[in-house]
Scaffold this active site. Structure first.
Site, short mmCIF file in Angstrom:
data_model
loop_
_atom_site.label_atom_id
_atom_site.label_comp_id
_atom_site.label_asym_id
_atom_site.label_seq_id
_atom_site.Cartn_x
_atom_site.Cartn_y
_atom_site.Cartn_z
N THR A 16 0.76 -1.22 0.00
CA THR A 16 -0.04 -0.12 0.02
C THR A 16 0.66 1.21 -0.02
O THR A 16 0.52 2.31 -0.66
CB THR A 16 -0.98 -0.11 1.38
OG1 THR A 16 -1.78 -1.08 1.07
CG2 THR A 16 -1.74 1.43 1.38
N SER A 62 0.55 -10.28 -0.45
CA SER A 62 -0.03 -11.61 -0.65
C SER A 62 0.63 -12.60 -1.47
O SER A 62 0.41 -13.81 -1.36
CB SER A 62 -1.54 -11.45 -0.98
OG SER A 62 -2.15 -10.21 -0.58
N THR A 92 1.52 -4.72 4.13
CA THR A 92 1.55 -5.08 5.63
C THR A 92 1.02 -6.52 5.80
O THR A 92 1.20 -7.14 7.03
CB THR A 92 0.62 -4.07 6.32
OG1 THR A 92 -0.57 -4.16 5.70
CG2 THR A 92 1.22 -2.56 6.48
N THR A 280 0.10 -21.66 20.41
CA THR A 280 -1.48 -21.18 20.93
C THR A 280 -1.92 -20.37 19.96
O THR A 280 -1.62 -19.48 19.44
CB THR A 280 -1.24 -20.71 22.37
OG1 THR A 280 -2.67 -20.29 22.83
CG2 THR A 280 -0.63 -19.65 22.38
N GLN A 281 -3.51 -20.34 19.84
CA GLN A 281 -4.39 -19.51 19.10
C GLN A 281 -4.43 -18.17 19.73
O GLN A 281 -4.73 -17.15 19.22
CB GLN A 281 -5.69 -20.14 18.94
CG GLN A 281 -5.75 -21.26 18.22
CD GLN A 281 -7.32 -21.88 17.87
OE1 GLN A 281 -8.30 -21.09 18.11
NE2 GLN A 281 -7.26 -23.16 17.53
N1 ASP Z 1 -2.46 -5.71 0.16
C1 ASP Z 1 -1.32 -5.02 0.64
C2 ASP Z 1 0.00 -5.64 1.00
O1 ASP Z 1 0.14 -6.30 1.99
C3 ASP Z 1 -1.66 -4.32 2.11
C4 ASP Z 1 -0.96 -3.26 2.62
O2 ASP Z 1 0.46 -2.97 2.11
O3 ASP Z 1 -1.00 -2.90 3.93
O4 ASP Z 1 0.72 -5.69 0.08
#
Ligand code: ASP
Length: 345
Positions: A16, A62, A92, A280-281
């Site tokens: 992002t 991702s 993130t 642990t969860q």
């Molecule tokens: N979908 C973005 C990523 O992880 C979200 C972000 O950067 O906060 O690449």
């Protein structure tokens, strides 16, 4: 090293922080590092060298995977002597996985590697990206009076907090305060001053040579328990072709059902050489398998404790250890010892 030698390599992987809104569709799209610098002219005010390296094309986090982690390790290792520190701009969503993986792959790290990103794109007026980036650069170049780097480890800096990377989890998809390190104190807090928590930061390994590692084995599964989980589900995960390790996400301090079929399935898998690690969860606290009978039974069938590990750290540590071709017993042994400050035993 004197102050004139200060320099940073800024590695832009995507996320992002480096996105702008497509005027027609409203969707966020990647833009390049040159544009990023245009939005943060303050970068020029540091008064030291900031070189850049861009993933082309930039990746949404991702899509991060061991290939991308290997690439990061290669970039850092190839440029290790030339820079005082490294800042990685990263999405993130999987930042905690990347930070954990790098903490194992960069053995004997003696320089700061700071990952950061943002919740709002850099081009947006209220962006958190600018602050996160500028402070990360400051931390990556901070030194003690003796010249030693202040934070010679892989960290995440986000919303005023510097955290050990392999202790972090992304907690919030909305707030600027997106990451937490529940089981380890923050390494530094940024307010008017950046206050370093020196007692919690890795000791400087300056004399040892950086040892980059590239081999990772991804024959791993995460099995998250829930009340009512079916035998077929557990059985089919454990029967996955080539499976070498499982991160078992249990309840509370490492508890799981006492059902006969469940313990039998786990025992068969452990006996076959599949390493099963109990994590642990719960967000905070640790696995103590001898505390309740339900945890004790897991220990008896051969499941090993992940102590206070995050899932992100357990997964990447297993990939790292399996990449070394250790025997199942050796992997079990290493899982119970901290390699990069990732667990408290
Ligand atoms: N979908 C973005 C990523 O992880 C979200 C972000 O950067 O906060 O690449």
């Amino acid at each position: 090293m004197n102050v004139d030698d200060t320099s940073v390599l800024l590695i832009y992987t995507g996320g992002t922080i480096g996105m702008i809104e497509n005027a027609e569709t409203g969707a966020l799209e990647n833009f390049n590092l040159e544009q990023l610098q245009k939005y943060i002219p303050e970068l020029q005010n540091f008064g030291f060298r900031i070189d850049t390296y861009q993933f082309d094309p930039p990746m949404d986090s991702s899509d991060m995977d061991p290939d991308a982690w290997q690439k990061l390790v290669r970039i850092i290792s190839d440029h290790y002597e030339a820079y005082s520190g490294f800042v990685i701009l990263h999405g993130t969503d999987t930042m905690s996985y990347t930070a954990s993986a790098l903490s194992f792959m960069l053995e004997n790290l003696g320089k700061p590697v700071i990952l950061t990103g943002s919740q709002l794109p850099i081009g947006v007026l209220r962006t958190d990206g600018k602050e996160n980036l500028l402070t990360s650069i400051e931390i990556a170049t901070a030194r003690h009076l003796s010249g030693r780097p202040m934070v010679p480890e892989v960290c995440i800096f986000f919303e005023n907090h510097l955290m050990r990377g392999n202790r972090t989890t992304k907690m919030n998809a909305e707030n600027f305060n997106a990451f937490r390190s529940f089981n380890y104190p923050v390494l530094a807090s940024a307010g008017i001053h950046i206050k370093y928590n020196n007692g919690q930061i890795h000791a400087y390994q300056g004399k040892s040579k950086l040892k980059p590692h590239y081999l990772l084995d991804t024959h791993i599964a995460i099995l998250k328990l829930f009340p009512g989980i079916q035998e077929e589900v557990v059985a089919s995960v454990l029967a996955t072709e080539g499976l070498k390790a499982v991160v078992l996400e249990t309840y509370g301090s490492g508890n799981a059902p006492r059902k006969e079929w469940f313990l039998r399935r786990l025992k068969e898998a452990c006996d076959k050489g599949i390493v099963i690690v109990n994590v642990t969860q719960c967000r905070a606290g640790m696995v103590e398998m001898s505390r309740y009978e339900t945890g004790y039974r897991l220990m008896k069938v051969g499941v090993v404790s992940g102590y206070d590990s995050t899932t992100e750290s357990a997964v990447t540590k297993l990939m790292f250890l399996l990449g070394h071709n250790y025997s199942p017993d050796e992997v079990r042994q290493w899982m119970t010892q901290p390699l990069a400050g990732e667990i408290t035993v």
